[in-house]
Design an enzyme around this catalytic site. Structure first.
Site, PDB file in Angstrom:
ATOM      1  CD1 TRP A  75      -3.258   0.430   0.447  1.00  0.00           C
ATOM      2  CD2 TRP A  75      -2.338   2.121   1.551  1.00  0.00           C
ATOM      3  NE1 TRP A  75      -4.171   1.451   0.506  1.00  0.00           N
ATOM      4  CE2 TRP A  75      -3.640   2.498   1.167  1.00  0.00           C
ATOM      5  CE3 TRP A  75      -1.564   3.037   2.249  1.00  0.00           C
ATOM      6  CZ2 TRP A  75      -4.185   3.731   1.460  1.00  0.00           C
ATOM      7  CZ3 TRP A  75      -2.111   4.273   2.542  1.00  0.00           C
ATOM      8  CH2 TRP A  75      -3.411   4.609   2.153  1.00  0.00           C
ATOM      9  CD  GLU A 484     -12.823  16.254  12.390  1.00  0.00           C
ATOM     10  OE1 GLU A 484     -13.401  16.919  11.507  1.00  0.00           O
ATOM     11  OE2 GLU A 484     -12.709  15.016  12.328  1.00  0.00           O
ATOM     12  CE  LYS A 488     -14.815  12.120  12.757  1.00  0.00           C
ATOM     13  NZ  LYS A 488     -14.080  12.844  11.800  1.00  0.00           N
ATOM     14  CD  GLU A 491     -18.086  11.533  10.661  1.00  0.00           C
ATOM     15  OE1 GLU A 491     -16.947  11.883  10.936  1.00  0.00           O
ATOM     16  OE2 GLU A 491     -18.428  11.248   9.496  1.00  0.00           O
ATOM     17  CE  LYS A 603     -12.170   6.265   5.484  1.00  0.00           C
ATOM     18  NZ  LYS A 603     -12.177   7.180   6.636  1.00  0.00           N
TER      19      LYS A 603
HETATM   20  O1  M6R Z   1     -11.575  11.448   1.469  1.00  0.00           O
HETATM   21  P1  M6R Z   1     -11.803  12.888   1.789  1.00  0.00           P
HETATM   22  O2  M6R Z   1     -10.839  13.413   2.801  1.00  0.00           O
HETATM   23  O3  M6R Z   1     -11.825  13.772   0.582  1.00  0.00           O
HETATM   24  O4  M6R Z   1     -13.241  12.933   2.432  1.00  0.00           O
HETATM   25  C1  M6R Z   1     -13.840  14.134   2.787  1.00  0.00           C
HETATM   26  C2  M6R Z   1     -15.057  13.888   3.642  1.00  0.00           C
HETATM   27  O5  M6R Z   1     -16.016  13.152   2.939  1.00  0.00           O
HETATM   28  C3  M6R Z   1     -14.718  13.151   4.929  1.00  0.00           C
HETATM   29  O6  M6R Z   1     -13.733  13.823   5.664  1.00  0.00           O
HETATM   30  C4  M6R Z   1     -15.963  12.984   5.795  1.00  0.00           C
HETATM   31  O7  M6R Z   1     -16.366  14.219   6.303  1.00  0.00           O
HETATM   32  C5  M6R Z   1     -15.707  11.981   6.913  1.00  0.00           C
HETATM   33  N1  M6R Z   1     -16.862  11.167   7.117  1.00  0.00           N
HETATM   34  C6  M6R Z   1     -15.358  12.627   8.204  1.00  0.00           C
HETATM   35  O8  M6R Z   1     -15.215  11.727   9.242  1.00  0.00           O
END
Ligand code: M6R
Length: 608
Positions: A75, A484, A488, A491, A603
């Site tokens: 990876w 943030e 958190k 969500e 994700k």
């Molecule tokens: O993969 P990315 O960093 O571009 O994603 C951005 C957001 O979708 C991501 O940070 C989202 O807010 C997460 N669920 C936060 O925990």
């Protein structure tokens, strides 16, 4: 980050190794490979892409008689994910093969030395340098592989987990580690190595955890551990683990999110790997050397990555004196932003696949601005679309709620600030070196603090289990962390939370404050403390209950003071962030929510 398995025993090694790699799949893939000795030949078979590509290659070969072998899934942390960079790597004589996780920081100097001696390289990797260095040392040790490995490691700087095999000793593997995981599995008439326990879990539950600087020699019927530097024997104990496969994938943690929160000390270390000049403690980011220091920076990102960008703004403006705008990608792409050609866009994305961020990049490029991608996933769409890429090197993040990726983004943004600050001359060598050396001490401080932070988070979660709404407050660089903390909590626990700049509270949200609407404040020992304190007095005047992340000795009287170790200026974020994440985690877990896969979320968000 990568997956490792080694096997010495009585079964056909190659299918067993591939099956072990399959169980490490949750760690992510961009290429994979195996090596084994069969009919006096050291074979290395590798393939780019998912494990199935390697399986297809192996299906056409006869690979069943070797009873020892090793395998690797890569990876990538840097370097393109192509077959020639996949592991295992052979030395130029073809008699040794190595698999390696981590980074050999001084590989360029070692490579130059070996090249001068006539060694030719087929890959871009530091791992190929290391195996050739071992081969070079083998000449001086009269063919003693263990001594050669020990000698070579004495010259290698960095972090690694290594497994080595030699055509001259087909039934033996040697392995060692420094700051990268490696565990041994002890069976009957067979022994195993793995970067994680799931690699060999169906075969044995008896494991030996290797410590930094230990070296193991493994055969089907024996295993011995030595100190890698002196080769003195080390007594080890075998532990029996009772984890099921799922628990093993999570390293024994209940959820990936918790595992990832606890990985953050390592994430900070990994983000620094190869990026600090050991002699001067100055930051090196060679991937950006060709780009002039931006006159203006537009940071474009979504969600947690947006919060990281906002935090970066405070640093870049304060230390590197670069004007910065931070844009929510979904807004930026549909505005008509004034983008001067002297500007640069920095797109931040863990997954590297977020559609809105990608659209922001395309807009910037269409206006002729250079784009830097700060991504975690190597070879992702955003990494490919960007003109320059800085990888955050956090390793695969599995939990939907982003935690360790943000930590790595903060570390990368700090490095970027110091790097540009020095190039621009707004920071002295001494002030950079000071922040770097403090940053280097942080992983240990965080490691020591995490268990008690978790205990405090659980206590608070129980106390607030019935709360339906929270206000998160912070000032300066702690404002994005307040955002943030609220994100958190929302969500994963589905509790409503607002993140606010503490000074903004009196312009509206203060109307909400009552005994049932608690405030979660970041009130650390910094220049913002007196102002945050007076905001909290306003909350108390309205009978609002307060949790405050704070430092010992501050004159702050709230119901729930939550003490953090002290850290200088922006470095405090690396302690504040895990506390906020743990609070959200413990709330969600206490309320029985699906922590790793919260409802309605994905994700990577590849839709509008
Ligand atoms: O993969 P990315 O960093 O571009 O994603 C951005 C957001 O979708 C991501 O940070 C989202 O807010 C997460 N669920 C936060 O925990």
């Amino acid at each position: 980050m990568c997956g490792i398995i080694g096997y010495c025993g009585h079964r056909p090694a190659v299918p067993l190794v591939v099956e072990g790699l399959r169980r490490l799949e949750y760690r992510g893939y961009d290429s994979a490979g195996v090596s084994f000795v069969q009919a006096g030949q050291l074979s290395v078979i590798r393939a780019e892409g998912k494990l199935s590509a390697l399986e297809q290659k192996l299906a056409t070969m006869h690979v069943f008689s070797a009873t020892s072998g090793m395998g690797h899934t890569r990876w990538a942390t840097h370097g393109v994910p192509v077959e020639r960079n996949a592991h295992p790597h052979r030395d130029h004589s073809g008699r040794l093969a190595i698999i390696h996780n981590g980074i050999i920081e001084n590989y360029e100097a070692l490579k130059a030395e070996l090249t001068a001696k006539g060694c030719e390289f087929r890959s871009d990797t530091d791992s190929e340098v290391l195996v050739n260095l071992i081969a070079e040392c083998l000449k001086a040790t009269g063919g003693d592989v263990m001594q050669a490995l020990s000698k070579a490691l004495g010259r290698a700087e960095g972090a690694y987990a290594i497994v080595l095999m030699s055509v001259d000793h087909p039934g033996t593997l040697w392995a060692t580690r420094v700051a990268s995981p490696l565990v041994m599995g002890v069976g009957t008439g067979e022994n195993f190595l793995g970067s994680d326990i799931p690699a060999f879990l169906p075969y044995t539950r008896d494991v030996v955890f290797l410590e930094d600087g230990e070296l193991v020699r493994l055969t089907a019927s024996s295993w011995e551990v030595f100190r890698a530097d002196t080769l003195e024997p080390v007594a080890k104990t075998v532990s029996r683990i009772n984890w099921d496969v799922q628990a093993a994938e999570k390293g024994g943690y209940k959820h990936f999110m918790l595992k990832e929160i606890f990985e953050q000390p390592k994430v900070i270390r990994d983000c620094l790997l190869g990026r600090i000049d050991p002699a001067t403690s100055q930051v090196r980011l060679p991937e950006l050397d060709a780009l002039p220091v931006p006159e203006r920076l537009h940071i474009v990102a979504c969600g947690t990555s947006f919060h990281a960008g906002l935090w970066g703004l405070y640093l870049l403006e304060k230390y590197a004196k670069i004007p910065v705008q931070v844009e929510i990608a979904s807004e930026f792409r549909y505005r008509e932003p004034i983008l001067d050609k002297s500007g640069v866009v920095l797109a931040i994305s863990q997954s590297g696949e977020t559609m809105d961020t990608m659209a922001g990049i395309k807009l910037a490029k269409s206006r002729g601005l250079p784009v830097i991608g700060l991504c975690n996933v190597v070879g992702s769409s955003i990494a490919r679309e960007s003109d320059y890429v800085l990888y955050s090197q956090a390793g695969p993040e599995i939990s939907v709620a982003s935690t360790k990726a943000m930590c790595s983004q903060l570390a990368a943004l700090l490095l970027l600030t110091l790097y540009w600050g020095r190039r621009k001359g707004t920071m002295s060598e001494d002030s950079c070196a000071g922040l770097v050396s403090e940053l280097q001490t942080l992983p240990k401080i965080l490691e020591d603090a995490l268990p008690s932070l978790r205990a405090s988070a659980l206590r608070l979660a129980k106390h607030f289990a019935e709360t339906t709404s929270f206000l998160f407050l912070g000032r300066g660089p702690n404002f994005p962390l307040a955002l943030e903390g609220a994100l958190k909590l929302k969500e994963i626990s589905y509790i409503h939370a607002e993140g606010y700049a503490a000074g903004e509270m009196k312009h509206g949200p203060i109307a909400l404050i009552d005994p049932h609407f608690p405030t979660f404040a970041i009130a650390l020992d910094d220049e913002f403390f007196p102002k945050v304190k007076s905001n909290l007095v306003e909350v108390q005047a309205r009978a609002g209950e307060i949790v405050a992340l704070t430092n010992e000795g501050l004159d702050l009287h709230v119901e729930h003071p939550w003490l953090l170790p002290r850290a200088t200026g922006p470095l405090a974020a690396f302690l504040t962030l895990p506390a906020l994440q743990l609070f959200a985690y413990e709330m969600a877990d206490y309320l029985g929510k699906d922590v790793d896969q919260p409802r309605n979320l994905a994700k990577s968000v590849t839709v509008e």
